[in-house]
Design a protein around this motif. Structure first.
Motif, PDB file in Angstrom:
ATOM      1  N   GLY A 211       0.742  -0.741   0.284  1.00 20.37           N
ATOM      2  CA  GLY A 211      -0.199  -0.276   0.553  1.00 20.37           C
ATOM      3  C   GLY A 211       0.834   0.780   0.375  1.00 20.37           C
ATOM      4  N   ASN A 212       2.233   1.426  -0.219  1.00 21.24           N
ATOM      5  CA  ASN A 212       2.957   2.235  -0.028  1.00 21.24           C
ATOM      6  C   ASN A 212       2.061   3.035  -0.910  1.00 21.24           C
ATOM      7  OD1 ASN A 212       5.085   1.625   2.336  1.00 21.24           O
ATOM      8  ND2 ASN A 212       4.870  -0.472   1.064  1.00 21.24           N
ATOM      9  N   GLY A 213       2.876   2.770  -2.242  1.00 20.54           N
ATOM     10  CA  GLY A 213       1.973   3.607  -3.869  1.00 20.54           C
ATOM     11  C   GLY A 213       0.867   4.435  -3.838  1.00 20.54           C
ATOM     12  N   ARG A 214      -0.403   3.819  -3.082  1.00 22.38           N
ATOM     13  CA  ARG A 214      -1.221   4.584  -3.098  1.00 22.38           C
ATOM     14  C   ARG A 214      -1.007   5.634  -1.564  1.00 22.38           C
ATOM     15  NH1 ARG A 214      -4.858  -1.231  -2.901  1.00 22.38           N
ATOM     16  NH2 ARG A 214      -2.508  -1.358  -2.342  1.00 22.38           N
ATOM     17  N   ILE A 215      -0.556   5.228  -0.544  1.00 25.25           N
ATOM     18  CA  ILE A 215      -0.638   6.177   0.884  1.00 25.25           C
ATOM     19  C   ILE A 215       0.684   7.085  -0.672  1.00 25.25           C
ATOM     20  CG2 ILE A 215       0.351   6.713   2.759  1.00 25.25           C
ATOM     21  CD1 ILE A 215      -0.749   3.980   3.710  1.00 25.25           C
ATOM     22  N   GLY A 216       1.372   7.237  -0.236  1.00 20.36           N
ATOM     23  CA  GLY A 216       2.381   8.053  -0.898  1.00 20.36           C
ATOM     24  C   GLY A 216       1.951   8.510  -1.839  1.00 20.36           C
ATOM     25  N   ARG A 217       0.891   8.313  -2.885  1.00 22.18           N
ATOM     26  CA  ARG A 217       0.355   9.751  -3.540  1.00 22.18           C
ATOM     27  C   ARG A 217      -0.664  10.542  -3.214  1.00 22.18           C
ATOM     28  NH1 ARG A 217       1.399   5.387  -6.828  1.00 22.18           N
ATOM     29  NH2 ARG A 217      -0.328   3.943  -6.417  1.00 22.18           N
ATOM     30  N   ALA A 218      -0.846   9.987  -2.009  1.00 23.14           N
ATOM     31  CA  ALA A 218      -2.427  10.467  -1.680  1.00 23.14           C
ATOM     32  C   ALA A 218      -1.570  12.132  -0.707  1.00 23.14           C
ATOM     33  CB  ALA A 218      -3.034   9.934  -0.112  1.00 23.14           C
ATOM     34  N   LEU A 219      -0.301  11.747   0.025  1.00 22.11           N
ATOM     35  CA  LEU A 219       0.499  12.068   0.542  1.00 22.11           C
ATOM     36  C   LEU A 219       1.155  13.653  -0.303  1.00 22.11           C
ATOM     37  CD1 LEU A 219       3.048   9.557   2.747  1.00 22.11           C
ATOM     38  CD2 LEU A 219       1.269  11.458   3.696  1.00 22.11           C
ATOM     39  N   SER A 220       1.060  13.278  -1.497  1.00 22.68           N
ATOM     40  CA  SER A 220       1.970  14.220  -2.403  1.00 22.68           C
ATOM     41  C   SER A 220       0.896  15.298  -3.422  1.00 22.68           C
ATOM     42  CB  SER A 220       2.198  14.137  -4.368  1.00 22.68           C
ATOM     43  OG  SER A 220       4.028  12.647  -3.936  1.00 22.68           O
ATOM     44  N   GLU A 221      -0.530  14.653  -2.557  1.00 19.74           N
ATOM     45  CA  GLU A 221      -1.553  15.204  -3.217  1.00 19.74           C
ATOM     46  C   GLU A 221      -2.040  16.444  -1.994  1.00 19.74           C
ATOM     47  OE1 GLU A 221      -5.102  14.344  -5.495  1.00 19.74           O
ATOM     48  OE2 GLU A 221      -4.262  12.494  -6.516  1.00 19.74           O
ATOM     49  N   LYS A 222      -1.859  15.813  -0.618  1.00 16.50           N
ATOM     50  CA  LYS A 222      -1.709  16.279   0.179  1.00 16.50           C
ATOM     51  C   LYS A 222      -0.685  18.041   0.708  1.00 16.50           C
ATOM     52  CE  LYS A 222      -1.785  16.293   6.159  1.00 16.50           C
ATOM     53  NZ  LYS A 222      -3.279  16.594   5.905  1.00 16.50           N
ATOM     54  N   ALA A 223       0.397  17.435  -0.050  1.00 18.01           N
ATOM     55  CA  ALA A 223       1.213  18.551   0.463  1.00 18.01           C
ATOM     56  C   ALA A 223       1.077  19.759  -0.980  1.00 18.01           C
ATOM     57  CB  ALA A 223       1.821  17.645  -0.575  1.00 18.01           C
ATOM     58  N   LEU A 224       0.191  18.985  -2.265  1.00 21.27           N
ATOM     59  CA  LEU A 224      -0.393  20.277  -3.053  1.00 21.27           C
ATOM     60  C   LEU A 224      -1.351  21.638  -2.457  1.00 21.27           C
ATOM     61  CD1 LEU A 224      -0.031  18.192  -6.165  1.00 21.27           C
ATOM     62  CD2 LEU A 224       1.384  19.537  -5.448  1.00 21.27           C
ATOM     63  N   ALA A 225      -2.589  20.263  -2.128  1.00 24.89           N
ATOM     64  CA  ALA A 225      -3.497  20.804  -1.564  1.00 24.89           C
ATOM     65  C   ALA A 225      -2.883  21.774   0.392  1.00 24.89           C
ATOM     66  CB  ALA A 225      -4.753  19.909  -1.004  1.00 24.89           C
ATOM     67  N   GLN A 226      -2.006  21.067   0.436  1.00 18.15           N
ATOM     68  CA  GLN A 226      -1.283  22.803   1.784  1.00 18.15           C
ATOM     69  C   GLN A 226      -1.292  24.175   0.942  1.00 18.15           C
ATOM     70  OE1 GLN A 226       0.370  19.834   4.595  1.00 18.15           O
ATOM     71  NE2 GLN A 226      -0.845  19.472   5.741  1.00 18.15           N
ATOM     72  N   GLY A 227      -0.129  23.901  -0.282  1.00 16.49           N
ATOM     73  CA  GLY A 227      -0.064  24.485  -0.390  1.00 16.49           C
ATOM     74  C   GLY A 227      -0.885  25.756  -1.094  1.00 16.49           C
ATOM     75  N   LEU A 228      -1.642  25.550  -1.946  1.00 15.23           N
ATOM     76  CA  LEU A 228      -2.723  26.310  -2.432  1.00 15.23           C
ATOM     77  C   LEU A 228      -4.040  26.692  -1.921  1.00 15.23           C
ATOM     78  CD1 LEU A 228      -3.538  24.201  -5.467  1.00 15.23           C
ATOM     79  CD2 LEU A 228      -2.239  25.843  -5.481  1.00 15.23           C
ATOM     80  N   GLY A 229      -4.293  25.700  -0.460  1.00 15.20           N
ATOM     81  CA  GLY A 229      -4.863  26.670   0.888  1.00 15.20           C
ATOM     82  C   GLY A 229      -6.449  25.931   0.361  1.00 15.20           C
ATOM     83  N   GLN A 230      -6.479  25.032  -0.376  1.00 12.59           N
ATOM     84  CA  GLN A 230      -7.368  23.910  -0.638  1.00 12.59           C
ATOM     85  C   GLN A 230      -7.751  22.810  -1.357  1.00 12.59           C
ATOM     86  OE1 GLN A 230      -9.455  26.632  -3.231  1.00 12.59           O
ATOM     87  NE2 GLN A 230      -8.836  26.218  -5.080  1.00 12.59           N
TER      88      GLN A 230
END
Length: 370
Positions: A211-230
């Motif tokens: 499950g590392n790939g799915r969680i790793g990609r979710a972490l990328s999306e979390k980082a992007l969302a935090q950078g945009l504030g949404q």
């Protein structure tokens, strides 16, 4: 082979900021364009579009790992998670689990990362999985954690992660880095850089049995969302899945050095492509709404069924266009009836016709809707 985590400078990643900065600016510009386009979606349709975009990400992040899920069941679970309807009883644990993770990611994007968040996500993506011994905890087995390919006896090792005994320490450092990077990223780098490092750093530790790939990609999306504030609703997994071989090649290459400019440029370009895809899909959804406003009351039952099927194919539509044979297989009816139906759709401007005789093909006329 000496892997990145075995080098003296681990995990101090080095990269050329000048190579990434133009891509960071493009990312922020495209994010504004997406927000502008999303505002044009009717209020009643925003939830439906959100479900479609998130479900596609859930499907594609699973497909990257070779897991095929049912779209309708997944969307049913997402609607339930968002409080928009009752879940279909046929939803499997895997579909429900990935839906739960995607909703948690969407609704909690701005929260700090914790070990418990990661353990919770792991329980979600491993729901119904019987082959994995340790679920909801970091791996603890003594065997090397390797990514390999090829037949038994002639396997190629693409990567070997740190031994399980090191994982708690590595993940303590990772979680601390992720949360500190969130606080300082605007001053030191940008969302693309942090998201690219977040993914590579996590995959290099490979803290779970699976499950590392799915969680790793979710972490990328979390980082992007935090950078945009949404929440981004970005088609990252959708884009990666279309070039999965290159994705794995880039991860393998990046795992051999802590100088990661090449990885970050590739990752940033992939995110920008994902943004363009998401924007196209939002524009497609808006065009779809206008199409039905224009033509819905002028379609018979067969035509409506075929049009709905064409829209379901998404932005790219039927490969090579809709043929008369396609029409019959979807709607039924005789050849003569099909000819009349298609001719009527062309006459009212719902479809565009190309080619002649057996090469005749039909395409949705999205520009013809008022």
């Amino acid at each position: 082979m000496i892997w990145n985590w075995q080098k003296d400078d681990w995990p101090e990643f080095d990269y050329d900021k000048a190579a990434i900065e133009p891509l960071e600016r493009l990312f922020l510009k495209a994010s504004g364009e997406f927000v502008g386009a999303f505002r044009h979606v009717a209020a009643a349709d925003k939830d439906l579009l959100r479900i479609e975009l998130i479900s596609d990400e859930a499907l594609k992040t699973s497909e990257i790992e070779g897991e095929i899920l049912n779209r309708d069941s997944l969307q049913s679970s997402l609607r339930n998670q968002f409080g928009l309807g009752m879940e279909d009883r046929r939803v499997t644990p895997k579909e429900r689990g990935i839906a739960e993770m995607m909703v948690d990611l969407y609704e909690g994007f701005d929260g700090q990362l914790s070990h418990e968040t990661l353990f919770s996500w792991h329980r979600m993506v491993m729901a119904g999985e019987r082959r994995v011994q340790t679920i909801g905890q970091y791996r603890a087995h003594e065997d090397p954690m390797q990514i390999v390919s090829g037949p038994f006896g002639r396997q190629k090792v693409h990567f070997e992660a740190p031994p399980s005994a090191r994982v708690p320490m590595e993940m303590e450092r990772y979680v601390d880095w992720f949360n500190r990077a969130s606080a300082v990223e605007q001053a030191s780098s940008g969302p693309l850089t942090r998201a690219g490092i977040a993914h590579l750093y996590f995959e290099s530790i490979h803290p779970f049995e699976d499950g590392n790939g799915r969680i790793g990609r979710a972490l990328s999306e979390k980082a992007l969302a935090q950078g945009l504030g949404q929440p981004t609703l970005i088609a990252l997994a959708y884009t990666i899945e279309r070039n999965r071989k290159r994705y794995y090649e880039m991860l393998e290459r990046a795992s051999k050095s802590n100088e990661i400019t090449h990885w970050l440029v590739w990752f940033a370009e992939t995110v920008l492509e994902a943004q363009r895809t998401t924007l196209r899909r939002v524009e497609f959804y808006i065009a779809k709404a206008r199409f039905y406003e224009t033509f819905a009351d002028r379609l018979n039952e067969r035509q409506a069924k075929v049009i709905a099927r064409m829209f379901r194919e998404g932005v790219d539509g039927f490969e090579g266009g809709l043929s008369a044979r396609n029409y019959i297989s979807i709607a039924g009816g005789s050849t003569a009836t099909t000819t009349r139906d298609l001719q009527h759709l062309v006459e009212i401007g719902a479809l565009v016709r190309t080619g002649e005789r057996r090469y005749t093909r039909y395409f949705l006329n999205l520009s013809g809707a008022s």
